[in-house]
Design an enzyme around this catalytic site. Structure first.
Site, PDB file in Angstrom:
ATOM      1  N   ASP A 395       0.854  -1.176   0.000  1.00  0.00           N
ATOM      2  CA  ASP A 395       0.000   0.000   0.000  1.00  0.00           C
ATOM      3  C   ASP A 395       0.899   1.238   0.000  1.00  0.00           C
ATOM      4  O   ASP A 395       2.007   1.209   0.542  1.00  0.00           O
ATOM      5  CB  ASP A 395      -0.886  -0.016   1.250  1.00  0.00           C
ATOM      6  CG  ASP A 395      -1.714   1.242   1.379  1.00  0.00           C
ATOM      7  OD1 ASP A 395      -2.383   1.612   0.405  1.00  0.00           O
ATOM      8  OD2 ASP A 395      -1.672   1.858   2.459  1.00  0.00           O
ATOM      9  N   ASP A 591      -1.966  -1.031   5.759  1.00  0.00           N
ATOM     10  CA  ASP A 591      -2.294  -0.562   7.104  1.00  0.00           C
ATOM     11  C   ASP A 591      -3.708  -0.025   7.250  1.00  0.00           C
ATOM     12  O   ASP A 591      -4.123   0.321   8.351  1.00  0.00           O
ATOM     13  CB  ASP A 591      -1.314   0.545   7.524  1.00  0.00           C
ATOM     14  CG  ASP A 591      -1.524   1.835   6.724  1.00  0.00           C
ATOM     15  OD1 ASP A 591      -2.048   1.750   5.595  1.00  0.00           O
ATOM     16  OD2 ASP A 591      -1.170   2.907   7.241  1.00  0.00           O
ATOM     17  N   ASP A 595      -7.323  -1.835   2.922  1.00  0.00           N
ATOM     18  CA  ASP A 595      -6.367  -2.894   2.585  1.00  0.00           C
ATOM     19  C   ASP A 595      -6.840  -4.266   3.049  1.00  0.00           C
ATOM     20  O   ASP A 595      -6.265  -5.283   2.638  1.00  0.00           O
ATOM     21  CB  ASP A 595      -5.001  -2.608   3.223  1.00  0.00           C
ATOM     22  CG  ASP A 595      -4.366  -1.339   2.695  1.00  0.00           C
ATOM     23  OD1 ASP A 595      -4.509  -1.078   1.485  1.00  0.00           O
ATOM     24  OD2 ASP A 595      -3.730  -0.614   3.481  1.00  0.00           O
TER      25      ASP A 595
END
Length: 703
Positions: A395, A591, A595
């Protein structure tokens, strides 16, 4: 819960003093759970507390005492039996056999009582294990010796000293294994020891020392310099710097002041402060980490399935080979004594203890050490999958970037002003945990912009948020989010085309209100991470819900060629499926809430510790210290642990493949080499100790 023996075969165990409610598990079969002390119904090994409490050390001390007594009693027996080979007769030959019998009885049936109890229980439960083989081997040698003695053949063909020595070696092996397992659980006990036993409770009558076990949420505690913090809570008065390295692995102390959170087990370095308890006992972050580590240590890696399949048929096969060995020696060589020695040697050398310990020991040591370095492993399958990963999807926000974006510009549309647009956005973002929302809140506080109360707040993962202020609907998120809700974004798109930074689009009552742009810096360690991933043979990829222009800039700076921008949570998960279909073994690190679907889809997943709760609950590994170095360390850790497991399994399989034929006497016709039962027992014990020793190397390895 797998039921286990409720009694420890009539013997009071050192673990009988553990607190009520303690769960016990087997070091070889972690899926076995029991609510009382006893032996494993599958392998017969003594069950150990699920959360180490030092009982392993007490148990190994008890085994050690039995081993010492057995050795002292076996020594004169061995001397009496072996002396005639040197022409020395310490006892008349007519009596020596009976003296040997008397000396062997306490060794075999008192010192070896736990071994016999486990072995006989395995036959009663029809669950044959390593103790079944030991009991058959020593029992056969003892009974044959008694029969020979009774029929009057003198001291020839007696194996009392062999049976006793075998029992000593088995007990020695059990003691060494118990010590090794106790050392393997030391990392978890070190975490347990982080919480102090006492705390200083602040009351209207003054401060008084109380047991940590009595703390409750709402209690006010005083922490002095150099003291460990006994519970999770919030500072209400004072300032200090707190060493949190025992939880996060971060070496630098964290500055704490009024309103800061503190965690149980961390160390107060300088100042004194008061804090109010939010969670105590089992509810603390430290207790949660300990419980997760213990559960992970009990989980089974897929590589264990091979060992399980072999172990399920191993003991019956060994019994069959032992019988075949005996028959072959009798029929082909006409040598009953040689056949018996070889058959007993096969039973002893083929003990599957090393095979059973190969995976659990490596996992216990490796996962415990990882926890001490801020890497929380939730299950063993995640470790194995991570070790085989060929693509790591990252990410962007909070992982590759610092996750602390700052407001860079405000572009209001008529009739809004910059302060009005910022106030509107900050008021709505108060209910969001996204890093961009925090950036807006910080900017509003810094500029003294007031916020209003919102109602009907709703978060749309991967899109944006909606709420109402004074009855008016506010929409905040990406341009596509606003378009999907019927807002014309032509004016906003012209502003967005002029910037490559992150943007927040705002709409009110179905009309565009403006854009706020934010900038997030790339983590200094990100370029190094990408380079190290390449060295590990892993392709780095990036998935982000941010705009394509912003994503392209970050990917270009980091040299990432595989990336996709503007992803919803479902699109991130779908992209991982696509990469998996292309032949990649995927892993994901993220995080945020958005996600979570991708973390669940990936074969292995890593959550940054500062991220959302759902990300941490979904991921197989959690980095308590949100650093990219931790991602690389997790991958290396997984590979080292899996390499150790494979080494252990290779050793255990290879040992039995080579040892059984030698014990059966295959070398005797060619080289005159025949393995005695005593040497077979020693080799069996050393094989288990070797697996444990190899696993304990993980405590010192760098990853």
């Amino acid at each position: 819960m797998t039921d286990c023996c409720s009694q420890h075969h009539g013997k009071k165990s050192a673990l009988s003093t553990v607190p009520e409610g303690t769960l016990f598990t087997c070091p070889m079969h972690p899926e076995v759970l029991a609510d009382r002390v006893g032996d494993c119904p599958k392998c017969g090994m003594p069950l150990e507390p699920l959360i180490p409490d030092g009982g392993e050390d007490r148990e190994s001390a008890l085994i050690g005492r039995r081993t010492l007594i057995a050795a002292l009693l076996s020594l004169p027996l061995f001397v009496i039996a072996m002396a005639p080979m040197a022409g020395i007769h310490l006892i008349p030959e007519a009596l020596s056999g009976w003296v040997e019998l008397i000396l062997s009885l306490p060794v075999l049936f008192w010192c070896g009582a736990p071994i016999w109890a486990k072995g006989l229980a395995s036959f009663a439960r029809r669950s044959l294990n390593m103790f079944s083989l030991i009991v058959l081997g020593t029992g056969a040698a003892f009974l044959q010796s008694v029969a020979t003695l009774i029929v009057g053949h003198g001291s020839h063909g007696l194996y009392f000293e062999a049976a006793s020595t075998i029992m000593v070696l088995v007990l020695l092996g059990q003691w060494l294994e118990a010590r090794g397992r106790a050392r393997a659980g030391s990392s978890l006990r070190e975490l347990l020891d982080l919480t102090p036993p006492k705390a200083l409770l602040v009351t209207p009558e003054g401060d008084r020392e109380v047991s940590v076990a009595t703390l409750r949420p709402g209690d006010l505690l005083r922490i002095l310099p150099g003291e460990k913090i006994p519970a999770d809570g919030t500072i209400t008065e004072g300032w200090s710097s707190v060493d949190e390295s025992m939880l996060t692995g971060e070496p630098l102390p964290e500055e704490k002041q009024t309103g800061s959170r503190v965690s149980a087990g961390t160390l107060n370095r300088q100042g004194s402060f008061l804090f109010r308890v939010d969670s105590a006992g089992a509810g603390t972050l430290l207790s949660g980490i300990i419980a997760t580590v213990a559960q992970a240590q009990r989980s089974r890696a897929p590589v264990q399935q091979l060992a399980d399949r072999v172990a399920s048929v191993f003991v019956p096969v060994v019994l069959g080979l032992s019988v075949i060995t005996l028959i072959c020696w009798i029929l082909l060589a006409g040598d009953w004594e040689m056949g018996l020695r070889s058959a007993v040697s096969v039973l002893l050398i083929a003990c599957p203890c090393a095979l059973g310990l190969a995976t659990p020991m490596a996992l216990m040591v490796g996962i415990g050490r990882a926890a001490r370095h801020g890497i929380l492993v939730r299950d063993a399958a995640s470790l194995q999958n991570l070790s085989a990963a060929t693509l790591l999807a990252l990410d962007k926000t909070g992982t590759l970037t610092a996750g602390r974006p700052e407001l860079s510009d405000i572009h209001p549309l008529d009739p809004f002003t910059e302060p009005e647009l910022l106030s509107l956005t900050a008021s709505t973002e108060r209910g969001s945990e996204h890093p961009l929302a925090r950036a807006i809140m910080r900017a509003a506080e810094k500029r003294g912009i007031p916020t209003n109360t919102v109602t009907d707040f709703t978060a749309w993962p991967g899109g944006g948020i909606s709420a109402r202020i004074d009855g008016k609907e506010i929409l905040i998120g990406s341009l596509s989010f606003l378009i999907g809700r019927g807002i014309a974004t032509g004016d906003l798109e012209s502003i967005a085309a002029q910037t490559s930074t992150g943007l927040i689009a705002v709409g009110m009552e179905g009309k565009p209100a403006g854009i706020l742009t934010v900038e997030d810096t790339i983590r200094p360690s990100a370029p190094t991470l990408i380079a190290e991933l390449r060295l590990l043979g892993i392709t780095a990829a990036m998935l982000t819900g941010d705009r394509e222009e912003t994503a392209r800039t970050v990917a270009s700076q980091l040299g990432i060629t595989l990336w996709k921008a503007g992803c919803s949570p479902q699109e991130k998960a779908e992209q991982l499926r696509t990469w998996a279909a292309d032949g990649y073994r995927t892993a994901m690190a993220g995080d945020g809430i958005n996600d979570a679907p991708a973390l669940a889809i990936a074969s292995a997943s890593i959550a940054m510790g500062a991220g959302s709760d759902i990300a941490k609950e979904t991921a197989g590994l959690v980095l308590l210290r949100p650093s990219l170095e931790g991602i690389v360390a997790s991958i290396r850790l997984s590979r080292v642990i899996l390499r150790t497991i494979r080494q252990n399994l290779l050793f255990a399989f290879g040992y039995n493949i080579l040892g059984i034929p030698i014990a059966a006497g295959i070398l005797y016709p060619f080289f005159g080499i025949q393995l005695s039962p005593m040497i077979a027992a020693a080799a069996m014990s050393l094989s288990s100790v070797s697996v444990i020793t190899n696993s304990l190397r993980l405590r010192q390895m760098r990853f």
